[in-house]
Scaffold this active site. Structure first.
Site, mmCIF file in Angstrom:
data_model
loop_
_atom_site.group_PDB
_atom_site.id
_atom_site.type_symbol
_atom_site.label_atom_id
_atom_site.label_comp_id
_atom_site.label_asym_id
_atom_site.label_seq_id
_atom_site.Cartn_x
_atom_site.Cartn_y
_atom_site.Cartn_z
ATOM 1 N N SER A 54 1.995 -3.553 -0.447
ATOM 2 C CA SER A 54 1.399 -2.401 -1.119
ATOM 3 C C SER A 54 1.166 -1.328 -0.074
ATOM 4 O O SER A 54 0.954 -1.640 1.107
ATOM 5 C CB SER A 54 0.060 -2.777 -1.763
ATOM 6 N N TYR B 207 -7.901 -7.385 -1.095
ATOM 7 C CA TYR B 207 -6.568 -6.919 -1.492
ATOM 8 C C TYR B 207 -5.922 -6.100 -0.381
ATOM 9 O O TYR B 207 -4.773 -6.341 0.006
ATOM 10 C CB TYR B 207 -6.657 -6.089 -2.769
#
Length: 262
Positions: free
Chosen positions: A149, A163
């Site tokens: 990401s 995350y």
């Protein structure tokens, strides 16, 4: 031949988290380029339904499994071996996120996110390593594509601590895995998506115009943007890409000036 550079004819792929979002975008792209695709997801009905929908583009098979544990990764690999003797492409896309304020961030959320995003990615690759070695050669290398990401490249303002840390770990782990697996003619690379409409990125899904205004490209990602990047890395076109993670984000990570996007 240049016309065959992006072809996946004759290739077999496994896409984890392939029943929705980015995984489903990638699975469709592979199918349209001629690959046979296995998708996996934790929820069997959703996985089966997605495979049925994707079958209009080619041969797509549902193999539902929970990859949050090493045992789950082993079970999926064992299941796959009943169908295939070789595997050309693995996309490690299954992932989780957890948001909470710093003083309240729970260990359970931390462990769930780290286990699925980092630990399971490594062990899933380990468990299908034999199948991939059986298919790979110097002229036709196997491909492992890890989905990271841009949050692993550039922080965002949301309190998604595990995350963001996990996706940074994926980017570095991709480099380390690449250094080892290239010895077996397997190229490991990564994709760092930005804003794509999905259940995980509800802001992009539910407020497309507002999110798009904050992106240098002036829009969120389209299905074809993600499919195109994955097909590039999976096909002969990407055979010389080893260890790198490609940001597919409309310019957020590397060209945006000022505050972290969000």
């Amino acid at each position: 031949m240049m016309k065959d550079l992006f072809s996946l004819e004759g290739r077999t792929a496994l896409v984890t988290g392939g029943s929705r979002g980015i995984g489903k975008m990638i699975a469709q792209g592979f199918l349209e380029q001629g690959a046979k695709v296995y998708i996996t997801a934790r929820k069997a009905p959703a996985c089966d339904q997605a495979a049925e929908e994707l079958s209009q583009y080619g041969s797509c098979v549902s193999l539902p499994h929970d990859l949050s544990t090493v045992e789950g990764c082993e079970a999926l690999a064992t299941d796959l071996k009943t169908h295939e003797m070789k595997l050309d492409i693995l996309v490690n896309n299954a992932g989780a996120a957890w948001g909470a304020e710093f003083d309240e961030y729970p260990e359970s959320g931390w462990d769930k996110t780290m286990d699925l995003n980092v630990k399971s990615l490594f062990f899933m690759t380990q468990k299908v390593h034999g199948l991939m070695k059986a298919a790979a050669s110097a002229d036709t290398p196997g491909k492992v594509i890890n989905i990271a990401s841009i949050d692993g490249i550039k922080i965002n303002p949301w309190e998604t601590y595990a995350y963001q840390a996990s996706k940074a770990a994926v980017i570095h782990l991709t480099r380390r895995m690449a250094a080892r697996l290239i010895k077996d003619n397997i190229c490991v690379s990564g994709i760092a998506p930005g804003a794509f409409a999905s259940d995980m990125n509800r802001a992009a899904r539910d407020a497309e115009d507002a999110v798009g205004k904050m992106i240098p490209a002036k829009r969120i990602g389209r299905d074809s943007d993600m499919a195109g990047a994955a097909v590039f890395l999976a096909s002969r076109a990407g055979d010389y890409v080893v260890g790198d993670t490609l940001a597919v984000d409309g310019g957020v990570a590397y060209s945006q000036i000022g505050e972290a996007w969000g």
